[in-house]
Design a protein around this motif. Structure first.
Motif, mmCIF file in Angstrom:
data_model
loop_
_atom_site.group_PDB
_atom_site.id
_atom_site.type_symbol
_atom_site.label_atom_id
_atom_site.label_comp_id
_atom_site.label_asym_id
_atom_site.label_seq_id
_atom_site.Cartn_x
_atom_site.Cartn_y
_atom_site.Cartn_z
ATOM 1 N N GLN A 334 16.454 -5.157 -21.774
ATOM 2 C CA GLN A 334 17.657 -5.484 -20.058
ATOM 3 C C GLN A 334 18.176 -4.604 -20.331
ATOM 4 O O GLN A 334 18.974 -3.570 -19.222
ATOM 5 N N SER A 335 17.971 -3.081 -21.674
ATOM 6 C CA SER A 335 18.528 -1.119 -20.821
ATOM 7 C C SER A 335 17.991 -1.127 -20.200
ATOM 8 O O SER A 335 17.704 -0.192 -19.412
ATOM 9 N N LEU A 336 16.536 -1.196 -20.235
ATOM 10 C CA LEU A 336 16.073 -0.730 -19.656
ATOM 11 C C LEU A 336 16.074 -0.522 -17.656
ATOM 12 O O LEU A 336 15.374 0.225 -17.350
ATOM 13 N N ARG A 337 16.023 -2.367 -17.654
ATOM 14 C CA ARG A 337 16.332 -2.739 -16.547
ATOM 15 C C ARG A 337 17.713 -1.769 -16.020
ATOM 16 O O ARG A 337 17.725 -1.482 -14.794
ATOM 17 N N ARG A 338 18.509 -1.682 -16.847
ATOM 18 C CA ARG A 338 20.369 -1.554 -16.713
ATOM 19 C C ARG A 338 19.746 0.209 -15.885
ATOM 20 O O ARG A 338 19.898 0.756 -15.092
ATOM 21 N N PRO A 375 25.186 -12.850 -21.681
ATOM 22 C CA PRO A 375 25.554 -13.517 -20.709
ATOM 23 C C PRO A 375 24.626 -12.743 -19.608
ATOM 24 O O PRO A 375 24.721 -13.103 -18.426
ATOM 25 N N ASP A 376 24.526 -11.848 -19.958
ATOM 26 C CA ASP A 376 23.253 -10.915 -18.616
ATOM 27 C C ASP A 376 22.174 -11.282 -19.283
ATOM 28 O O ASP A 376 21.306 -10.612 -18.607
ATOM 29 N N LYS A 377 21.448 -12.922 -19.740
ATOM 30 C CA LYS A 377 20.161 -12.678 -19.282
ATOM 31 C C LYS A 377 19.533 -12.879 -18.302
ATOM 32 O O LYS A 377 20.135 -13.837 -17.055
ATOM 33 N N PRO A 378 18.428 -12.533 -18.056
ATOM 34 C CA PRO A 378 17.626 -12.944 -16.784
ATOM 35 C C PRO A 378 16.706 -14.194 -16.675
ATOM 36 O O PRO A 378 17.011 -14.670 -17.455
ATOM 37 N N HIS A 379 16.435 -14.389 -15.514
ATOM 38 C CA HIS A 379 16.195 -15.842 -15.179
ATOM 39 C C HIS A 379 14.803 -15.609 -15.373
ATOM 40 O O HIS A 379 14.081 -14.981 -14.328
ATOM 41 N N THR A 380 13.831 -16.890 -16.374
ATOM 42 C CA THR A 380 12.418 -16.649 -16.326
ATOM 43 C C THR A 380 12.077 -15.380 -15.963
ATOM 44 O O THR A 380 11.335 -15.232 -14.833
ATOM 45 N N GLU A 381 11.910 -14.830 -17.184
ATOM 46 C CA GLU A 381 11.011 -13.048 -17.269
ATOM 47 C C GLU A 381 9.547 -13.119 -17.691
ATOM 48 O O GLU A 381 9.082 -12.692 -17.116
ATOM 49 N N SER A 382 9.228 -14.146 -18.053
ATOM 50 C CA SER A 382 8.172 -14.018 -19.289
ATOM 51 C C SER A 382 7.046 -14.561 -18.187
ATOM 52 O O SER A 382 5.933 -14.608 -18.614
ATOM 53 N N ASN A 383 7.178 -15.232 -17.262
ATOM 54 C CA ASN A 383 6.030 -15.976 -16.514
ATOM 55 C C ASN A 383 5.811 -14.735 -15.392
ATOM 56 O O ASN A 383 6.515 -14.157 -14.537
ATOM 57 N N PRO A 384 4.992 -14.006 -15.619
ATOM 58 C CA PRO A 384 4.246 -13.787 -14.760
ATOM 59 C C PRO A 384 4.194 -14.339 -12.618
ATOM 60 O O PRO A 384 3.955 -14.754 -12.925
#
Length: 1149
Positions: A334-338, A375-384
């Motif tokens: 998340q830190s990297l994404r922000r 609260p800021d957990k992304p949706h379905t990140e692990s699936n390629p």
């Protein structure tokens, strides 16, 4: 100390396979040459492994290879620990050598599940010869004295938690164990059964009701109907039709068969599952871990339980550690994404869309808030990403695509330095339920339409039982939408079952809602799914206990008919409705069945089903319910006639079949006509008149000249009889009122100017139908008022439908040719026989009254005058004329015209005609208003009462009596009274025996119903005088005639209230005079008269006693007490209260 240790099961055997096989071969040779059960010093089973602290085991136990934490932890391990890895083939060889076959099998299974098959184990277990009785003895059994060839011990399989499958694997061990082992196992199971507290607990009431429901369902499904009925009677406090009646707030479980089949297998969890295997570390087992104890089996079970508990604790600790690592990595992501999102704003949304589209069905398509620890957990990140999304242009054209292509939601993060563990622990105080079924559904938000359908399919069975019955129709849209779009057939079937069982007893509005939904469903899914999914629901409830549910089935069959395959309409659905029509006892259900059958007849296209449709029509016509008969005329017959019109058999088959049945009925009814069946067939013919006229119009020679352009005059409102339903409207049958108006114009022109040449459909009506109908009318009894009325109504509707020109030119000439009305044809001896038949009233009331213009009225009046004259002069019976007056007199419109006909008879020169007119007045008085009676009837009767012929005067007496009975006007009654008094008191009538007979007969008929004052002051005194005069009659025949009429008159008047004065002065003296005559002429009548006299005297005495006591109420009470005593004594004689109670209230005969 190293933080982690290497799990020897965690690496794939596919790496450096050639090198590993060589190494495995060396290890195998060394281990096989060594006879000790232990392994070399680097063996993880050696006691040195016990020296490792528990911290080393936290991450060493094997989990799913996909977990990132393992790779990270493995990468952080020192190389020295990695070098101590033992080959899995060595472990497999050691297990086989020591004959730990079950452990080796479990080991082989786990390797297969992780995708790393070991050739040694595969070859060993695929060879059946390895499992025959062997002479080898396992090392662990040598100390127990088991010699060579001894059987293998029966032990429980040590299965890991994730590979435990009760339906697949068995712990039965060696099936060739002797009976002693089986008996020991049986005793052990019985011991465990008896010691189980859950089994010893008594059954709860709700559990008992649930089991009763399932047992009853099983009996019904397997055709044990008598057993099911008996079982239901023994549990009459429970409604076996509804699962809700059980009282459990859970959906209905599967039937007993499914429970039996699934009793040994675990049900799959709706949640997401991940296969996890368990490895064994060096410190977890000792080299010689089987302790020699007397009871080896019990010891093994104990060790197995302890081992499982220990492994569970290790797994829990590892789970916590891995969860912490996952949260930590997610925070870093998340830190990297922000950090990257300001420069690449669309990349995150694009990546999320790709991953969303690639997720499996009903798993990744949900936003699972149970996994969102932050609260800021992304949706379905692990699936390629595996596929691309649609273009923006396509997305804009489909609004629902926004849900699928939703970008990543980013929440603001606080500028805090809380550790993730602390933050997670803090958020755990938010009370969110995710451990229950409902919590699992709430925590997952559907991400596309199909996921919504799956969610509704799971939730609706739990929602419906908890909604009030009065509001359940609000669920119909949800149920139908889900049933239409759900991908699973089994779920769709369950939802449609819920729809048809949504309401216990649906009312009209609720049924309409359900039917509307069924039609919408049928339109959406097509005929194949309607047949496969909706029809079975109807079939299941065809014999439901509640009539409302059967009514829903009957209505559904008709509503779904347009959307079914044509083969189903003429086979299954038709058979279902036929069965319900013949067997159902509810009128409203049979009515709905008839309407649905009509719809089937409108869509059926199999000509072979005509005979079945005809039999259904006859069956419905004979139904005892008026509702069903009305439905057959309003809906079924028009639809059936439309089908026969298309087949071309309306005139050749359908109508002739009904006529043949009428003729057969008349031949069989020579000694008693079945009027109900005649009405049934005639009413069906009457309902076929509009379709018949439509056939005549549509097959006319002028149809090609029809044009609907220009001004087409509207059809007169009174042109056709009022139809019973829109389906009997000729305009509906033809197509429109404009088309019918154009056809009628051409129809009239054709009849007036061009004739009927080449008009086969109309010629069939003229040359075949009308002659056959007239012949049938001539064969019915004229005294049957019902038959006359039915045929009159049929001809009236036929003539009004085909028009005035057709009636005047085609119908009337055929009747006139048969009747031959003229004075020249009158035979004084035989008369005209046809005039005594029902042809006269049917022609008069059914044909001549169709049109009410002056020439039509003149024709009707002339016909009746001719009939009256002809019948009178030929001394023929007047039944046909009376039937005409009765049928026409029922309509007040014809009263004035009928009086005109009778006045013609009053002034006729023949006394016979005047007598007939006087007789007809009696029939007419009953329906004519008092004004006409005063102005036209009474003057005519007074004129006839002074006629020179005595027979004419006598003929007026019944009419005068009827006036006394029906009229209440005092002045009119006084005039009649004066005329009757003149007949009784005038000396010229003193010796008129026939006149006295007619007066006494009239007094007996009208006395009980006439005005009491007239009865007391006129009837009773004159009867007394006539009885007294009869005592002096010398002619025995006349004396007997008068006495017989007096007896009938007194019997009728004895039921009336007669005052004491009249009883003493006139009634009793008249009876005594009559008794004096009967003593000589008829002794049997004398006994009855004596009883009547005694009863009258008793009444007088009782009234005298009451007056002497000065209280009428006392006498009434005495009479009441006497009646009460008689009633109670009668009741006391009864031996059975139920069977003979009705006899008490039967009238004495």
């Amino acid at each position: 100390m190293a933080a982690d240790s290497v799990n020897p099961f965690n690496l794939s055997d596919s790496e450096n396979e050639a090198e590993q096989r060589a190494e495995d071969g060396v290890d195998t040779e060394r281990s096989l040459s060594d006879g000790a059960p232990g392994l070399p010093s680097n063996n993880p089973f050696s006691p040195q492994a016990d020296a490792e602290p528990p911290a080393l085991l936290l991450s060493s136990t094997r989990t799913s290879p996909s977990v990132e934490g393992i790779s990270v932890a493995a990468a952080a391990m020192p190389s020295s620990l990695a070098e101590t890895r033992v080959s899995v083939d060595v472990i497999a060889a050691q297990l086989i050598r020591d004959q730990y076959f079950l452990t080796a099998l479990e080991f082989h299974t786990e390797l297969l599940e992780s995708g790393r098959e070991l050739p040694r184990l595969r070859d060993y277990f695929s060879n059946p010869g390895n499992f025959e009785r062997q002479s080898g003895t396992p090392p662990a059994c040598k100390d127990q004295g088991l010699g060579p060839g001894g059987p293998l011990n029966r032990v429980g399989s040590i299965s890991t938690l994730d590979s435990l499958d009760f339906a697949r694997y068995s712990d039965d061990g060696n099936r060739e164990s002797d009976e002693r082992v089986a008996e020991s196992d049986t005793r052990e199971r019985n011991k465990n059964y008896k010691s189980n507290p859950e089994i010893q607990e008594p059954i709860r009431p709700l559990e008992k009701r649930a089991l009763h429901f399932l047992v009853n369902e099983y009996l019904l499904k397997n055709e044990y109907k008598l057993s099911a009925i008996t079982f239901s009677d023994e549990n009459d406090d429970q409604d076996f039709e509804l699962w809700d009646d059980v009282g459990l707030n859970i959906p209905k479980p599967p039937d007993l068969l499914q429970i039996y089949r699934n009793c040994g297998s675990a049900l799959p969890s709706p949640r997401d599952t991940v296969d996890v295997s368990v490895g064994v570390e060096a410190g977890e087992l000792t080299g010689n871990y089987i302790v020699q104890k007397p009871d080896l089996l019990q010891q093994q079970h104990t060790e197995m339980v302890e081992e499982f508990e220990y492994q569970i604790s290790l797994l829990n600790e590892e789970k916590q550690s891995l969860a912490y690592q996952i949260k930590k990595l997610q925070s870093e992501i998340q830190s990297l994404r922000r950090t990257v999102s300001p420069t690449l704003p669309d990349q995150g949304s694009h990546l999320n869309s790709l991953s969303s589209s690639s997720t499996p069905l009903d798993n990744g398509q949900y936003l699972d808030i149970r996994r969102a620890s932050e609260p800021d957990k992304p949706h379905t990140e692990s699936n390629p990403p595996t596929q691309t999304i649609s273009s923006p242009t396509h997305t804009s054209t489909q609004p629902h695509a926004k849900l699928k292509c939703r970008g990543t939601v980013v929440f603001d993060q606080p500028n805090r330095k809380l550790s993730p563990a602390f933050q997670q622990a803090l958020l755990s105080f938010c009370k969110m339920s995710a451990d229950s079924r409902l919590g699992a559904e709430v925590s997952r938000i559907a991400d596309n339409e199909e996921s919504v359908m799956l969610m509704l399919g799971r939730c609706l069975p739990h929602i419906v039982p908890n909604v009030l019955l009065a509001k359940r129709e609000e669920l119909i849209p949800l149920i139908l939408c889900t049933a239409c779009l759900h991908p699973e057939p089994k779920e769709r079937d369950q939802l449609l079952h819920i729809l048809f069982n949504l309401i216990k007893r649906p009312d009209d509005e609720q049924r309409r809602m359900i039917l509307t939904g069924c039609v919408a469903f049928a339109r959406h899914v097509g005929p194949t799914r309607v047949e496969a999914e909706l029809l079975p629901q109807c079939w299941e409830q065809i014999n439901h206990k509640y009539s409302e549910r059967r009514l829903l089935v009957a209505e559904a069959c008709g509503a779904l008919a347009p959307y079914l395959p044509k083969e189903m309409r003429s086979s299954l659905v038709l058979s279902m409705l036929q069965q319900m029509l013949a067997e159902d006892k509810a009128d409203m259900v049979r009515e709905a069945v008839v309407k649905s059958l009509a719809i089937i007849m409108g869509y059926i296209d199999d000509p072979d089903k005509y005979s079945q449709g005809f039999e259904l029509m006859l069956l419905s016509l004979g139904d005892p319910s008026e509702r069903v008969v009305s439905a057959i005329h309003q809906v079924f017959i028009p639809a059936f006639a439309a089908w026969t019109t298309e087949l071309g058999i309306l005139q050749t088959t359908l109508i002739p079949s009904l006529l043949a049945r009428i003729e057969k009925l008349l031949k069989q009814g020579e000694h008693g006509l079945d009027e109900h069946k005649l009405h049934m067939f005639l009413s069906a013919l009457q309902s076929l008149i509009p379709p018949l006229f439509s056939v005549v119009l549509q097959n006319a020679p002028f149809t090609h000249r029809l044009t609907l352009q220009g001004d087409i005059p509207p059809i007169e409102v009174t042109r056709f009889p009022r139809p019973a339903s829109p389906l009997q409207d000729v305009a509906t049958v033809v197509g429109s009122r404009e088309m019918l108006s154009g056809l009628l114009i051409l129809y009239v022109y054709q009849l007036e100017h061009e004739g009927t040449t080449g008009w086969d459909s109309l010629l069939w009506v003229v040359n075949q139908l009308l002659p056959q109908l007239i012949e049938i009318v001539g064969g019915i009894s004229v005294t049957s008022t019902t038959c006359v009325h039915e045929f009159s109504r049929f001809f009236w509707r036929l003539c009004r439908t085909f028009g005035k020109i057709f009636t005047n030119t085609k119908v009337k000439p055929q009747f006139q040719e048969i009747l031959l009305l003229s004075e020249e044809n009158v035979d004084a001896l035989t008369g005209n026989a046809i005039l005594t038949k029902a042809t006269v009233p049917v022609y008069a009331s059914g044909v001549l009254t169709c049109y009410n213009q002056d020439e039509d009225r003149k024709l009707l009046v002339g016909f009746l005058e001719d009939v009256m004259t002809t019948l009178s002069l030929s001394h023929a019976p007047l039944d046909s004329l009376k039937a005409s007056f009765i049928e026409l007199g029922a309509n007040p419109v014809y009263h004035d015209m009928l009086l005109t006909v009778l006045w013609y008879g009053v002034v006729h020169t023949s006394a016979l005609v005047r007598c007939t007119a006087a007789c007809m007045f009696e029939l007419l008085v009953k329906g004519v208003n008092e004004t006409l009676v005063a102005q036209r009837v009474v003057p005519a009767l007074i004129t006839l009462s002074s006629d020179p012929e005595m027979s004419v005067r006598i003929s007026t007496i019944p009419a005068f009596g009827t006036i006394m009975e029906m009229v209440t006007h005092k002045e009119l009654l006084e005039r009649v009274k004066m005329q009757l008094a003149s007949f009784l008191e005038d000396p010229q009538y003193q010796d008129q025996h026939s006149l006295h007979m007619e007066i006494i007969r009239t007094f007996g008929r009208v006395g009980p119903n006439t005005e009491p004052r007239f009865r007391d002051e006129f009837v009773l005194p004159h009867l007394h005088k006539l009885a007294l005069d009869n005592n002096a009659q010398n002619t025995e025949r006349k004396r007997m005639d008068i006495a017989t009429q007096l007896f009938e008159a007194y019997s009728a008047l004895s039921c009336c209230f007669i005052s004491e004065e009249l009883m003493v002065n006139h009634f009793l003296p008249g009876l005594r005079c009559l008794r004096a005559d009967m003593e000589q002429l008829s002794p049997e009548h004398e006994v009855i008269l004596s009883s009547m006299i005694k009863e009258g005297e008793t009444k007088v005495e009782n009234r005298g006693i009451g007056q002497a006591e000065g209280s009428v109420s006392i006498a009434a009470s005495l009479v009441g007490e006497d009646a009460k005593t008689k009633f109670l004594s009668k009741m006391g004689q009864l031996t059975t209260s139920g069977a003979m109670l009705a006899n008490v209230f039967q009238r004495k005969k």
